[in-house]
Write a protein that holds these residues in place. Sequence first.
Motif, mmCIF file in Angstrom:
data_model
loop_
_atom_site.group_PDB
_atom_site.id
_atom_site.type_symbol
_atom_site.label_atom_id
_atom_site.label_comp_id
_atom_site.label_asym_id
_atom_site.label_seq_id
_atom_site.Cartn_x
_atom_site.Cartn_y
_atom_site.Cartn_z
ATOM 1 N N GLU A 81 0.631 -0.402 -12.170
ATOM 2 C CA GLU A 81 -0.811 -0.653 -12.172
ATOM 3 C C GLU A 81 -1.347 -0.598 -10.738
ATOM 4 N N LYS A 82 -2.369 0.197 -10.514
ATOM 5 C CA LYS A 82 -2.960 0.355 -9.177
ATOM 6 C C LYS A 82 -3.441 -0.987 -8.623
ATOM 7 N N ALA A 83 -3.972 -1.840 -9.494
ATOM 8 C CA ALA A 83 -4.482 -3.144 -9.043
ATOM 9 C C ALA A 83 -3.365 -3.994 -8.440
ATOM 10 N N LYS A 84 -2.163 -3.908 -9.017
ATOM 11 C CA LYS A 84 -1.027 -4.685 -8.496
ATOM 12 C C LYS A 84 -0.579 -4.150 -7.138
ATOM 13 N N VAL A 85 -0.628 -2.850 -6.977
ATOM 14 C CA VAL A 85 -0.274 -2.246 -5.687
ATOM 15 C C VAL A 85 -1.276 -2.684 -4.620
ATOM 16 N N GLU A 86 -2.563 -2.621 -4.950
ATOM 17 C CA GLU A 86 -3.598 -3.006 -3.987
ATOM 18 C C GLU A 86 -3.479 -4.492 -3.624
ATOM 19 N N ALA A 87 -3.177 -5.329 -4.627
ATOM 20 C CA ALA A 87 -2.991 -6.765 -4.363
ATOM 21 C C ALA A 87 -1.768 -6.982 -3.466
ATOM 22 N N SER A 88 -0.717 -6.192 -3.687
ATOM 23 C CA SER A 88 0.492 -6.296 -2.862
ATOM 24 C C SER A 88 0.186 -5.933 -1.409
ATOM 25 N N LYS A 89 -0.567 -4.840 -1.225
ATOM 26 C CA LYS A 89 -0.938 -4.418 0.132
ATOM 27 C C LYS A 89 -1.774 -5.498 0.822
ATOM 28 N N LYS A 90 -2.675 -6.076 0.071
ATOM 29 C CA LYS A 90 -3.539 -7.133 0.623
ATOM 30 C C LYS A 90 -2.702 -8.327 1.084
ATOM 31 N N ARG A 91 -1.678 -8.672 0.298
ATOM 32 C CA ARG A 91 -0.825 -9.823 0.660
ATOM 33 C C ARG A 91 -0.050 -9.562 1.951
ATOM 34 N N ILE A 92 0.440 -8.336 2.112
ATOM 35 C CA ILE A 92 1.166 -7.999 3.352
ATOM 36 C C ILE A 92 0.200 -8.032 4.536
ATOM 37 N N ILE A 93 -1.006 -7.461 4.358
ATOM 38 C CA ILE A 93 -2.006 -7.436 5.435
ATOM 39 C C ILE A 93 -2.421 -8.855 5.818
ATOM 40 N N GLN A 94 -2.676 -9.693 4.823
ATOM 41 C CA GLN A 94 -3.061 -11.089 5.104
ATOM 42 C C GLN A 94 -1.944 -11.829 5.846
ATOM 43 N N SER A 95 -0.697 -11.602 5.428
ATOM 44 C CA SER A 95 0.444 -12.259 6.081
ATOM 45 C C SER A 95 0.536 -11.834 7.543
ATOM 46 N N ALA A 96 0.380 -10.528 7.784
ATOM 47 C CA ALA A 96 0.440 -10.002 9.157
ATOM 48 C C ALA A 96 -0.707 -10.561 10.002
ATOM 49 N N GLU A 97 -1.883 -10.629 9.395
ATOM 50 C CA GLU A 97 -3.070 -11.123 10.096
ATOM 51 C C GLU A 97 -2.884 -12.580 10.531
ATOM 52 N N ARG A 98 -2.437 -13.417 9.603
ATOM 53 C CA ARG A 98 -2.245 -14.845 9.920
ATOM 54 C C ARG A 98 -1.132 -15.054 10.939
ATOM 55 N N LEU A 99 -0.056 -14.276 10.786
ATOM 56 C CA LEU A 99 1.050 -14.390 11.741
ATOM 57 C C LEU A 99 0.577 -13.979 13.131
ATOM 58 N N ARG A 135 -1.900 1.612 9.099
ATOM 59 C CA ARG A 135 -3.142 2.150 9.659
ATOM 60 C C ARG A 135 -4.200 1.054 9.791
ATOM 61 N N GLU A 136 -4.355 0.260 8.738
ATOM 62 C CA GLU A 136 -5.369 -0.812 8.776
ATOM 63 C C GLU A 136 -5.042 -1.840 9.858
ATOM 64 N N LEU A 137 -3.774 -2.240 9.954
ATOM 65 C CA LEU A 137 -3.398 -3.250 10.952
ATOM 66 C C LEU A 137 -3.595 -2.725 12.371
ATOM 67 N N VAL A 138 -3.209 -1.481 12.605
ATOM 68 C CA VAL A 138 -3.383 -0.885 13.942
ATOM 69 C C VAL A 138 -4.868 -0.793 14.282
ATOM 70 N N ASP A 139 -5.688 -0.351 13.325
ATOM 71 C CA ASP A 139 -7.137 -0.240 13.547
ATOM 72 C C ASP A 139 -7.753 -1.587 13.915
ATOM 73 N N ARG A 140 -7.184 -2.650 13.367
ATOM 74 C CA ARG A 140 -7.731 -4.002 13.615
ATOM 75 C C ARG A 140 -7.048 -4.703 14.783
ATOM 76 N N GLY A 141 -6.126 -4.008 15.445
ATOM 77 C CA GLY A 141 -5.459 -4.594 16.610
ATOM 78 C C GLY A 141 -4.479 -5.701 16.281
ATOM 79 N N ILE A 142 -3.956 -5.668 15.058
ATOM 80 C CA ILE A 142 -2.985 -6.689 14.634
ATOM 81 C C ILE A 142 -1.584 -6.161 14.948
ATOM 82 N N LYS A 143 -0.941 -6.770 15.953
ATOM 83 C CA LYS A 143 0.325 -6.253 16.458
ATOM 84 C C LYS A 143 1.484 -7.165 16.039
#
Length: 281
Positions: A81-99, A135-143
């Motif tokens: 399901e595409k929705a599950k993939v998008e939710a998975s990507k969001k969880r990784i991005i949020q985790s990286a952002e908070r870290l 790509r999203e993390l690099v664009d937002r300067g999340i290293k």
Amino acid sequence: MFKVDRLRFGTAGIPLSTPKRSTINGIIHVRNLGLDAMELEFVRGVNLKPELAKKIKYVAKKHDVLLTAHAPYYINLNASEKAKVEASKKRIIQSAERLHDAGGWSVVFHAGYYLRQPPERVYERIKNELKDIERELVDRGIKVWLRPELTGKPTQFGDLKEIVKLSEELETVLPTIDFAHAHARHIGKCNTTEEWREMLSFIEDRLGREALDNMHIHMSGINYGPKGEKNHLPLQESDMKWEDLLKVLKEFKVKGVVISESPNIEEDAILMKKKYEEIKI
């Protein structure tokens, strides 16, 4: 991404013996125990507020504790399901952002499941989804490093070759090597000096010295059966030859972090750190 000066040892989450359990008290307690790393456990969801993350960054820096994070368990970049993939990507991005907000270094996740599909097709799909995340993390300067984990069951995406190949093809990706998972995934193999040397040599040959200077390692004892991983165990209640593994890590001059995922998280982290420091090469 910043460089790590040595091989550090820490806990998967707040140490169990922490008085007044909180992330900040956990970091201080990690240092009091003589350890120098801690993994933030976002496994049930990323519930760390940005304001608190900034305070965590200050405390971790003050006490010289390296922070990593484990993204939520509910991730499958190969879901039908595409929705599950998008939710998975969001969880990784949020985790990286908070870290990143917390001054951390490296976020680990289980990338997905094969779902009875050809591994080559699953690899391509997961690679493309990770490319979007990167790509999203690099664009937002999340290293922070993105770390697909070597998984403990053959039904899970993530054998050594797959996660090393992802690391070759994507700029901010390096593997998390869970040696207990490798042992369980291969039903009792990956438990000798020769096999570990082979694994580390393979990583260095494909990814260069940088990969060994920036390793994210998980360690514990492990219970396994014909289908791979069952559950984690304390090191001394398992058949893992963990002392021999520490010698190989020292032999290869590995830097980065070793996170204890044993049920007795701080006891095994302390045990590994002391044994490692005693090894003469």
